[in-house]
Design an enzyme around this catalytic site. Structure first.
Site, PDB file in Angstrom:
ATOM      1  N   ASP A  42       0.969  -1.222   0.055  1.00 50.79           N
ATOM      2  CA  ASP A  42      -0.156  -0.483  -0.167  1.00 50.79           C
ATOM      3  C   ASP A  42       0.938   1.347   0.113  1.00 50.79           C
ATOM      4  O   ASP A  42       2.022   1.108   0.093  1.00 50.79           O
ATOM      5  CB  ASP A  42      -1.034   0.202   1.527  1.00 50.79           C
ATOM      6  N   GLY A  43       0.763   2.222  -0.426  1.00 43.95           N
ATOM      7  CA  GLY A  43       1.187   3.731  -0.580  1.00 43.95           C
ATOM      8  C   GLY A  43       1.101   4.395  -1.734  1.00 43.95           C
ATOM      9  O   GLY A  43       1.681   5.126  -1.353  1.00 43.95           O
ATOM     10  N   ASN A  44       1.259   3.819  -2.903  1.00 44.83           N
ATOM     11  CA  ASN A  44       1.860   4.352  -4.383  1.00 44.83           C
ATOM     12  C   ASN A  44       1.498   5.316  -4.776  1.00 44.83           C
ATOM     13  O   ASN A  44       1.806   5.773  -5.512  1.00 44.83           O
ATOM     14  CB  ASN A  44       1.233   3.044  -5.283  1.00 44.83           C
ATOM     15  N   GLY A  45       0.162   5.600  -4.220  1.00 42.91           N
ATOM     16  CA  GLY A  45      -1.259   6.819  -4.806  1.00 42.91           C
ATOM     17  C   GLY A  45      -0.221   7.929  -3.424  1.00 42.91           C
ATOM     18  O   GLY A  45       0.343   9.523  -4.393  1.00 42.91           O
TER      19      GLY A  45
ATOM     20  N   GLU B 158     -11.980  -4.696  -3.716  1.00 38.04           N
ATOM     21  CA  GLU B 158     -12.902  -3.309  -3.639  1.00 38.04           C
ATOM     22  C   GLU B 158     -12.649  -2.344  -4.460  1.00 38.04           C
ATOM     23  O   GLU B 158     -12.612  -1.496  -4.625  1.00 38.04           O
ATOM     24  CB  GLU B 158     -12.689  -3.183  -2.416  1.00 38.04           C
ATOM     25  N   ASN B 159     -10.959  -2.929  -6.154  1.00 34.88           N
ATOM     26  CA  ASN B 159      -9.886  -1.880  -5.398  1.00 34.88           C
ATOM     27  C   ASN B 159     -11.299  -1.161  -6.710  1.00 34.88           C
ATOM     28  O   ASN B 159     -10.916  -0.637  -7.894  1.00 34.88           O
ATOM     29  CB  ASN B 159      -8.751  -2.396  -6.177  1.00 34.88           C
TER      30      ASN B 159
ATOM     31  N   ARG C  41       2.282  -4.669   6.562  1.00 34.42           N
ATOM     32  CA  ARG C  41       1.526  -3.744   4.757  1.00 34.42           C
ATOM     33  C   ARG C  41       2.208  -2.426   5.305  1.00 34.42           C
ATOM     34  O   ARG C  41       3.048  -1.388   6.516  1.00 34.42           O
ATOM     35  CB  ARG C  41       0.166  -3.891   6.126  1.00 34.42           C
TER      36      ARG C  41
ATOM     37  N   SER D 200      -7.563  -5.030   5.103  1.00 33.98           N
ATOM     38  CA  SER D 200      -8.322  -4.114   4.170  1.00 33.98           C
ATOM     39  C   SER D 200      -8.834  -6.335   3.142  1.00 33.98           C
ATOM     40  O   SER D 200      -8.458  -6.358   1.964  1.00 33.98           O
ATOM     41  CB  SER D 200      -7.733  -3.889   3.108  1.00 33.98           C
TER      42      SER D 200
HETATM   43  C1  IPE Z   1      -5.281  -3.026  -0.175  1.00 28.53           C
HETATM   44  O1  IPE Z   1      -5.059  -1.556   0.288  1.00 28.53           O
HETATM   45  C2  IPE Z   1      -5.578  -3.078  -1.340  1.00 28.53           C
HETATM   46  C3  IPE Z   1      -4.255  -3.376  -2.442  1.00 28.53           C
HETATM   47  C4  IPE Z   1      -2.716  -2.725  -1.661  1.00 28.53           C
HETATM   48  C5  IPE Z   1      -3.992  -4.061  -3.423  1.00 28.53           C
HETATM   49  P1  IPE Z   1      -5.879  -0.231  -0.409  1.00 28.53           P
HETATM   50  O2  IPE Z   1      -5.414   0.863  -0.619  1.00 28.53           O
HETATM   51  O3  IPE Z   1      -6.855  -0.594  -1.772  1.00 28.53           O
HETATM   52  O4  IPE Z   1      -6.592  -0.540   1.322  1.00 28.53           O
HETATM   53  P2  IPE Z   1      -7.993   0.855   2.283  1.00 28.53           P
HETATM   54  O5  IPE Z   1      -9.018   1.564   1.378  1.00 28.53           O
HETATM   55  O6  IPE Z   1      -6.454   1.561   2.072  1.00 28.53           O
HETATM   56  O7  IPE Z   1      -8.580   0.105   3.186  1.00 28.53           O
HETATM   57  C1  IPE Z   2      -1.532   0.393  -2.972  1.00 24.69           C
HETATM   58  O1  IPE Z   2      -1.895   2.215  -3.315  1.00 24.69           O
HETATM   59  C2  IPE Z   2      -2.078  -0.304  -5.341  1.00 24.69           C
HETATM   60  C3  IPE Z   2      -2.853  -0.629  -4.791  1.00 24.69           C
HETATM   61  C4  IPE Z   2      -4.372  -0.315  -3.901  1.00 24.69           C
HETATM   62  C5  IPE Z   2      -3.371  -0.974  -6.426  1.00 24.69           C
HETATM   63  P1  IPE Z   2      -2.758   2.763  -3.376  1.00 24.69           P
HETATM   64  O2  IPE Z   2      -2.800   2.995  -4.970  1.00 24.69           O
HETATM   65  O3  IPE Z   2      -3.514   1.862  -2.618  1.00 24.69           O
HETATM   66  O4  IPE Z   2      -2.057   3.907  -3.209  1.00 24.69           O
HETATM   67  P2  IPE Z   2      -2.384   4.659  -1.578  1.00 24.69           P
HETATM   68  O5  IPE Z   2      -2.873   3.619  -0.687  1.00 24.69           O
HETATM   69  O6  IPE Z   2      -3.000   5.534  -1.893  1.00 24.69           O
HETATM   70  O7  IPE Z   2      -1.224   5.615  -1.132  1.00 24.69           O
HETATM   71 MG    MG Z   3      -4.405   2.644  -0.548  1.00 26.73          MG
END
Ligand code: IPE
Ligand code: IPE
Ligand code: MG
Length: 252
Positions: free
Chosen positions: A27-30, A74-75, A191, A199
């Site tokens: 998590d955290g790419n965005g 859920e993505n 995580r 999640s």
């Molecule tokens: C969990 O991360 C799913 C993946 C890393 C693929 P999310 O970013 O979707 O989780 P929430 O929405 O913060 O719980």
């Molecule tokens: C996790 O990173 C990757 C996927 C869920 C595909 P996010 O896209 O959830 O990144 P944040 O949590 O918004 O930083």
């Molecule tokens: Mg995320």
């Protein structure tokens, strides 16, 4: 036999223990991209590179199974451009890295509901699995369109279709029908990204996993964080509901 009992190490205390199976919520790419004033896709791309690095680092440390959460059930709720960007990124990632991963001895498995992804993507998954199926250095399970609840339901559906008698339906039966039935339960659940929640990842299998949360954003996850997570794991006292007690062996 001298009759003098000898103390052997305490159950659960294993300072050099290496987890056999590590599960990671990447998590955290965005947020990583936002910090750089870049679109989210830039973070996802960097996330793929981080994954390829991490597989080798975990393998070098003796981890046998690495399961990563790449796309949750859920993505799909994300904006359609992000979802389609992620789908095409998988295709790019497979063509860019499959040869390298195969050469590095990585066996790839995909876990999740494949019915909702495009034929192209399904084909790429099949190709990745087929090309790497005899590799033994590490198994990389990519959880894609995966959810822990989906997994329980799909396993139960299989059981119902098999007409199992209620008395024969037990934990072992369910486990053997779950998407990760080829792997032991994860010993360590990591995580990144600072959130302290699961999640919907590995709800069934993580019953006794050791949990490790780090603020590190996934694209930055590397040697330092892996070693920190493994060091923390080695300090844990796993009891599985039992009690911590010295095991007394008979002296020789
Ligand atoms: C969990 O991360 C799913 C993946 C890393 C693929 P999310 O970013 O979707 O989780 P929430 O929405 O913060 O719980
Ligand atoms: C996790 O990173 C990757 C996927 C869920 C595909 P996010 O896209 O959830 O990144 P944040 O949590 O918004 O930083
Ligand atoms: Mg995320």
């Amino acid at each position: 036999m001298s009759g003098k009992p000898k103390l052997v190490p305490l159950q659960g205390a294993a300072p050099d223990a290496v987890p056999r199976h590590v599960a990671v919520v990447m998590d955290g790419n965005g947020r990583w991209a936002r910090q750089r004033f870049m679109p989210r896709f830039f973070g996802h791309k960097a996330g793929v590179d981080a994954l390829v690095r991490a597989v080798n680092l975990f393998a070098e440390r003796g981890v046998a199974y690495l399961t990563v959460f790449a796309f949750s059930s859920e993505n799909w709720k994300r904006p359609s451009e992000e979802v389609s960007g992620l789908m095409s990124l998988v295709l790019v990632a497979v063509s860019k890295y499959l040869g390298k991963l195969a050469g590095d001895g990585v066996r790839i498995r995909i876990v999740g509901d494949r019915s909702a992804v495009s034929d192209k993507l399904r084909l790429a998954w099949e190709q990745a699995e087929a090309l790497t199926r005899h590799n033994t250095r590490i198994t990389l399970a990519v959880a894609f369109n995966y959810g822990g609840r989906w997994d329980v339901v799909q396993a139960c559906r299989q059981a119902l279709a098999e007409g199992v008698a209620p008395g024969d339906f037990d934990e072992a039966y369910l486990s053997s029908h779950m998407a990760l039935s080829f792997a032991p339960d994860p010993d360590l659940f990591i995580r990144t990204g600072g959130e302290m929640r699961m999640s919907n990842f590995m709800l069934w299998q993580a019953a006794y996993s050791e949990l490790f949360f780090t603020e590190c954003l996934w694209p930055d996850f590397g040697t330092r964080e892996i070693d920190a997570a493994l060091a923390a794991y080695a300090q844990r006292d796993r009891r599985f509901g039992g009690i911590r007690q010295p095991v007394v062996a008979e002296g020789d």
